[in-house]
Design a protein around this motif. Structure first.
Motif, PDB file in Angstrom:
ATOM      1  N   LEU A  38      56.540  11.165   8.985  1.00  9.68           N
ATOM      2  CA  LEU A  38      57.589  12.140   9.288  1.00  9.68           C
ATOM      3  C   LEU A  38      58.575  12.297   8.135  1.00  9.68           C
ATOM      4  N   LEU A  39      58.663  11.279   7.277  1.00  9.55           N
ATOM      5  CA  LEU A  39      59.531  11.377   6.104  1.00  9.55           C
ATOM      6  C   LEU A  39      58.877  12.307   5.092  1.00  9.55           C
ATOM      7  N   PRO A  40      59.565  13.368   4.686  1.00  7.87           N
ATOM      8  CA  PRO A  40      58.949  14.323   3.760  1.00  7.87           C
ATOM      9  C   PRO A  40      58.550  13.653   2.441  1.00  7.87           C
ATOM     10  N   VAL A  41      57.383  13.944   1.958  1.00  5.02           N
ATOM     11  CA  VAL A  41      56.782  13.499   0.700  1.00  5.02           C
ATOM     12  C   VAL A  41      56.704  11.971   0.583  1.00  5.02           C
ATOM     13  N   ALA A  42      57.820  11.285   0.658  1.00  2.29           N
ATOM     14  CA  ALA A  42      57.816   9.828   0.502  1.00  2.29           C
ATOM     15  C   ALA A  42      56.950   9.166   1.566  1.00  2.29           C
ATOM     16  N   GLY A  43      57.020   9.638   2.793  1.00  2.00           N
ATOM     17  CA  GLY A  43      56.209   9.070   3.865  1.00  2.00           C
ATOM     18  C   GLY A  43      54.729   9.241   3.585  1.00  2.00           C
ATOM     19  N   GLU A  78      43.936  14.197   5.345  1.00  2.28           N
ATOM     20  CA  GLU A  78      45.279  13.873   5.842  1.00  2.28           C
ATOM     21  C   GLU A  78      46.344  14.081   4.769  1.00  2.28           C
ATOM     22  N   LEU A  79      46.065  13.663   3.543  1.00  6.70           N
ATOM     23  CA  LEU A  79      47.064  13.803   2.479  1.00  6.70           C
ATOM     24  C   LEU A  79      47.404  15.264   2.212  1.00  6.70           C
ATOM     25  N   LEU A  80      46.389  16.093   2.132  1.00  2.00           N
ATOM     26  CA  LEU A  80      46.649  17.510   1.866  1.00  2.00           C
ATOM     27  C   LEU A  80      47.388  18.172   3.027  1.00  2.00           C
ATOM     28  N   ALA A  81      47.008  17.837   4.239  1.00  2.00           N
ATOM     29  CA  ALA A  81      47.686  18.413   5.405  1.00  2.00           C
ATOM     30  C   ALA A  81      49.134  17.954   5.482  1.00  2.00           C
ATOM     31  N   ASP A  82      49.420  16.737   5.003  1.00  2.00           N
ATOM     32  CA  ASP A  82      50.778  16.198   5.064  1.00  2.00           C
ATOM     33  C   ASP A  82      51.789  17.015   4.266  1.00  2.00           C
ATOM     34  N   PHE A  83      51.324  17.800   3.334  1.00  2.00           N
ATOM     35  CA  PHE A  83      52.256  18.602   2.544  1.00  2.00           C
ATOM     36  C   PHE A  83      52.673  19.884   3.256  1.00  2.00           C
ATOM     37  N   VAL A  84      52.099  20.130   4.439  1.00  2.00           N
ATOM     38  CA  VAL A  84      52.508  21.264   5.265  1.00  2.00           C
ATOM     39  C   VAL A  84      53.344  20.697   6.419  1.00  2.00           C
ATOM     40  N   PRO A  85      54.642  21.017   6.460  1.00  2.00           N
ATOM     41  CA  PRO A  85      55.489  20.468   7.517  1.00  2.00           C
ATOM     42  C   PRO A  85      54.917  20.727   8.911  1.00  2.00           C
ATOM     43  N   VAL A  86      55.075  19.804   9.776  1.00  2.00           N
ATOM     44  CA  VAL A  86      54.636  19.807  11.176  1.00  2.00           C
ATOM     45  C   VAL A  86      53.100  19.717  11.280  1.00  2.00           C
ATOM     46  N   LEU A  87      52.371  20.593  10.600  1.00  2.00           N
ATOM     47  CA  LEU A  87      50.909  20.540  10.649  1.00  2.00           C
ATOM     48  C   LEU A  87      50.418  19.176  10.161  1.00  2.00           C
ATOM     49  N   GLY A  88      51.009  18.680   9.087  1.00  2.00           N
ATOM     50  CA  GLY A  88      50.606  17.384   8.541  1.00  2.00           C
ATOM     51  C   GLY A  88      50.803  16.259   9.538  1.00  2.00           C
ATOM     52  N   ASP A  89      51.916  16.292  10.249  1.00  2.00           N
ATOM     53  CA  ASP A  89      52.184  15.253  11.250  1.00  2.00           C
ATOM     54  C   ASP A  89      51.170  15.339  12.385  1.00  2.00           C
ATOM     55  N   LEU A  90      50.805  16.549  12.768  1.00  2.00           N
ATOM     56  CA  LEU A  90      49.812  16.742  13.816  1.00  2.00           C
ATOM     57  C   LEU A  90      48.440  16.235  13.354  1.00  2.00           C
TER      58      LEU A  90
END
Length: 124
Positions: A38-43, A78-90
């Motif tokens: 949930l932490l942007p980029v760093a997480g 997962e890593l690539l999706a994480d750079f899209v807010p909300v979608l990455g967490d899902l």
């Protein structure tokens, strides 16, 4: 350390990352990857390290290159999706790349989820 024990140890790590907690009243599981992600980029960057560690251990167990490529692909999704807010967490919560990678290792080494050797009988 034998392969079975190494994979069981990696399964515990993957479970912590992907499925350690249950949403009350459901069978839905999530792990530290979702929480810290949930932490942007760093997480995302922090959670990539244990995922890459699982791949490194697979490399040390001399799995074939094609299997390592599949494992890297699971983590990359997962890593690539994480750079899209909300979608990455899902995606982190649903895709569970670390558990997928452990399943690949277990399948490669002929193990079941509990770490025992899968029975294989020759065809008649």
């Amino acid at each position: 350390m034998d392969i079975r024990r190494r994979i069981m140890r990696l399964r515990r790590l993957a479970t912590l990352l992907d499925a350690a907690f249950v949403v009350p009243g459901t069978h839905f599981r999530w792990g530290l990857d979702t929480l810290i992600g949930l932490l942007p980029v760093a997480g995302t960057l922090v959670m990539a390290l244990p995922s890459l560690y699982i791949i490194w251990e697979a490399h040390r167990m001399n799995v074939p290159g094609r299997l390592l490529v599949r494992m890297i692909g699971n983590v990359a999704v997962e890593l690539l999706a994480d750079f899209v807010p909300v979608l990455g967490d899902l995606v982190d919560t649903v895709y569970k790349a670390n558990l997928r990678n452990i399943a690949l290792l277990e399948d490669h080494f002929g193990m079941t989820v509990d770490g025992t050797a899968r029975e294989t009988t020759p065809p008649r």
